[in-house]
Scaffold this active site. Structure first.
Site, PDB file in Angstrom:
ATOM      1  N   SER A  61       0.821  -1.213   0.000  1.00 43.83           N
ATOM      2  CA  SER A  61       0.000   0.000   0.000  1.00 43.83           C
ATOM      3  C   SER A  61       0.851   1.257   0.000  1.00 43.83           C
ATOM      4  O   SER A  61       2.012   1.237   0.404  1.00 43.83           O
ATOM      5  CB  SER A  61      -0.875   0.047   1.260  1.00 43.83           C
TER       6      SER A  61
HETATM    7  N1  SAH Z   1       0.018  -5.511   4.173  1.00 46.31           N
HETATM    8  C1  SAH Z   1       0.686  -5.773   2.936  1.00 46.31           C
HETATM    9  C2  SAH Z   1      -0.221  -5.519   1.741  1.00 46.31           C
HETATM   10  C3  SAH Z   1      -0.423  -6.748   1.022  1.00 46.31           C
HETATM   11  S1  SAH Z   1      -1.621  -6.784  -0.265  1.00 46.31           S
HETATM   12  C4  SAH Z   1       2.001  -5.008   2.806  1.00 46.31           C
HETATM   13  O1  SAH Z   1       2.300  -4.178   3.675  1.00 46.31           O
HETATM   14  O2  SAH Z   1       2.765  -5.261   1.860  1.00 46.31           O
HETATM   15  C5  SAH Z   1      -2.763  -7.917   0.407  1.00 46.31           C
HETATM   16  C6  SAH Z   1      -2.245  -9.252   0.835  1.00 46.31           C
HETATM   17  O3  SAH Z   1      -3.343 -10.014   1.322  1.00 46.31           O
HETATM   18  C7  SAH Z   1      -1.620 -10.075  -0.294  1.00 46.31           C
HETATM   19  O4  SAH Z   1      -0.324 -10.452   0.048  1.00 46.31           O
HETATM   20  C8  SAH Z   1      -2.551 -11.282  -0.418  1.00 46.31           C
HETATM   21  O5  SAH Z   1      -1.887 -12.476  -0.787  1.00 46.31           O
HETATM   22  C9  SAH Z   1      -3.126 -11.358   0.986  1.00 46.31           C
HETATM   23  N2  SAH Z   1      -4.385 -12.097   1.105  1.00 46.31           N
HETATM   24  C10 SAH Z   1      -5.450 -12.082   0.271  1.00 46.31           C
HETATM   25  N3  SAH Z   1      -6.410 -12.897   0.729  1.00 46.31           N
HETATM   26  C11 SAH Z   1      -5.954 -13.449   1.894  1.00 46.31           C
HETATM   27  C12 SAH Z   1      -6.486 -14.376   2.845  1.00 46.31           C
HETATM   28  N4  SAH Z   1      -7.701 -14.928   2.705  1.00 46.31           N
HETATM   29  N5  SAH Z   1      -5.709 -14.696   3.903  1.00 46.31           N
HETATM   30  C13 SAH Z   1      -4.477 -14.170   4.081  1.00 46.31           C
HETATM   31  N6  SAH Z   1      -3.933 -13.296   3.222  1.00 46.31           N
HETATM   32  C14 SAH Z   1      -4.652 -12.930   2.140  1.00 46.31           C
END
Ligand code: SAH
Length: 217
Positions: A61
């Site tokens: 993000s």
């Molecule tokens: N907080 C992260 C942003 C990641 S984007 C950062 O600082 O980089 C969102 C993330 O959520 C992705 O890595 C994706 O794989 C994960 N995600 C999506 N659905 C999910 C689920 N059901 N359980 C765990 N992670 C999930």
């Protein structure tokens, strides 16, 4: 002053100008090396206020959103936090610089592995991570005083609201894969859940189920 250092200061000042007033949040953004969490191809943009692509079609993000969501969690050094969606690990590292303990869940084993290496390098010993389905939360460690969901769900996951402590805050983008999602803060007060709409945002979807190794989406 290095070019990066100047960009970092400019970014922190612009966050202050946009309502990020919590000094612990500003301090954490200043101390966590975002360049360590971005793809080398985007290194020159690490301190721009931009979301950047990471592996497996996901994104880290933009710093304003990281700061805004972190501030909305109302953390202290006593708070136990759950993050859903470890991704690059950047948001988790920011949380770990403020809160007492951070638990983070990621569905992609490859992303988790890379993030865990970064946590080890930064010696973030109050940060615990695991592979799993974030829709289910982390029941063994519940309740949490703060929960942050960094992928958009069609509705607030019921298991996460169940794992929220009395007085606890959950911040989550709601709206699934639609173009516009709203960032919502839920608060458990006297057992009931209050809801407050904060901002319009755009996140990757919170997928159902944990991915297996080498699944690319
Ligand atoms: N907080 C992260 C942003 C990641 S984007 C950062 O600082 O980089 C969102 C993330 O959520 C992705 O890595 C994706 O794989 C994960 N995600 C999506 N659905 C999910 C689920 N059901 N359980 C765990 N992670 C999930």
């Amino acid at each position: 002053m290095s070019h990066d250092e100047a960009r970092k200061i400019r970014l922190i000042m612009s966050l202050r100008g946009r309502g990020i007033t919590d000094r612990a949040v500003l301090g954490a953004l200043e101390r966590v090396p975002r360049e360590m969490f971005v793809d080398p191809a985007f290194l020159d943009q690490a301190w721009e206020d931009r979301a950047l692509p990471i592996a497996a079609g996901q994104t880290v993000s933009q710093p304003f959103i990281v700061a805004f969501m972190t501030q909305a969690l109302e953390l202290t050094d006593r708070t136990k936090v759950l993050e859903i969606g470890t991704g690059s690990g950047y948001q988790a590292a920011v949380l770990a610089r403020i809160a007492r303990r951070v638990y983070t869940v990621e569905r992609h084993p490859e992303l988790l592995q890379v993030a865990e290496k970064r946590f080890a390098t930064l010696k973030l010993h109050n940060l615990h991570s695991r592979h799993g389905d974030g829709w289910k939360g982390w029941a063994e460690q519940a309740p949490f005083e703060a929960i942050i969901v960094t992928a958009a769900a069609s509705e607030p996951p019921a298991a996460l609201l169940d794992q929220l402590a009395e007085g606890g805050r959950m911040v989550a983008p709601i709206g699934g894969s639609s173009d516009v999602q709203r960032l919502v803060r839920y608060r458990r007060r006297d057992g009931a859940i209050e809801e407050e709409r904060l901002l319009d945002v755009r996140f990757v979807p919170l997928v159902r189920g944990a991915a297996r190794a080498s699944e690319s989406h």
